[in-house]
Design a protein around this motif. Structure first.
Motif: not given
Length: 163
Positions: A100-109
């Motif tokens: 699928g398409n990546i719609v969000e990443v966990n920038k807190e990491l």
């Protein structure tokens, strides 16, 4: 504590003895697992999957010091490499368990990579994918199947008779 477990696991592997495999809590019910030790949690009426690495994977990596996140907007295919996780002793690829398409990443990491160790199924998620096919979930394991998969990877105790 994690270093003790990692050392114990390594020692057990070299001695060909078994170490206990932590059971899964009810917190992982509803997750699907890839053989490469990523998980997917289907949300938003089956359109979206949150993705991360399993508790088993983070335990074997040890203290995570860096997470390479994928780019938002990128199309991914099931099983392809989308990033990596680095610990004080190893590096491991992150594979997408769904297409699928990546719609969000966990920038807190980026500032707190240890969330992968401390909360692999909640705060340590890596990305969210808008799935292109729910049928791919059939290629993944449920918690019981994944638990059996992990147990097969750990050698059994071999007893030797004294002569």
């Amino acid at each position: 504590m994690a270093l003790t477990r990692v050392w114990s696991t390594r020692a057990a592997l070299s001695l060909r003895v078994s170490v206990s495999c932590k059971g899964f809590s009810s917190a992982v019910e509803g997750l699907k697992f890839a053989k490469s030790h990523e998980w997917a949690k289907v949300e938003d009426e089956g359109k979206l999957a949150s993705v991360g690495i399993t508790e088993h994977a983070q335990e074997h990596l040890g203290d995570v010091i860096y997470v390479e996140l994928p780019d938002v907007g990128v199309a991914v295919a099931q099983g392809t490499i989308v990033g990596s996780v680095e610990s004080v002793k190893a590096s491991s690829d992150i594979n997408s368990p769904v297409s699928g398409n990546i719609v969000e990443v966990n920038k807190e990491l980026l500032s707190s990579p240890g969330l992968v160790n401390g909360s692999p199924y909640e705060k340590g998620w890596i990305m969210k994918v808008e799935m292109s096919s729910r049928d791919e979930l059939n290629n993944l394991m449920d918690p019981d199947e994944y638990s059996e998969h992990v147990k097969k990877k750990i050698p059994k105790i071999t007893k030797h008779k004294d002569t």
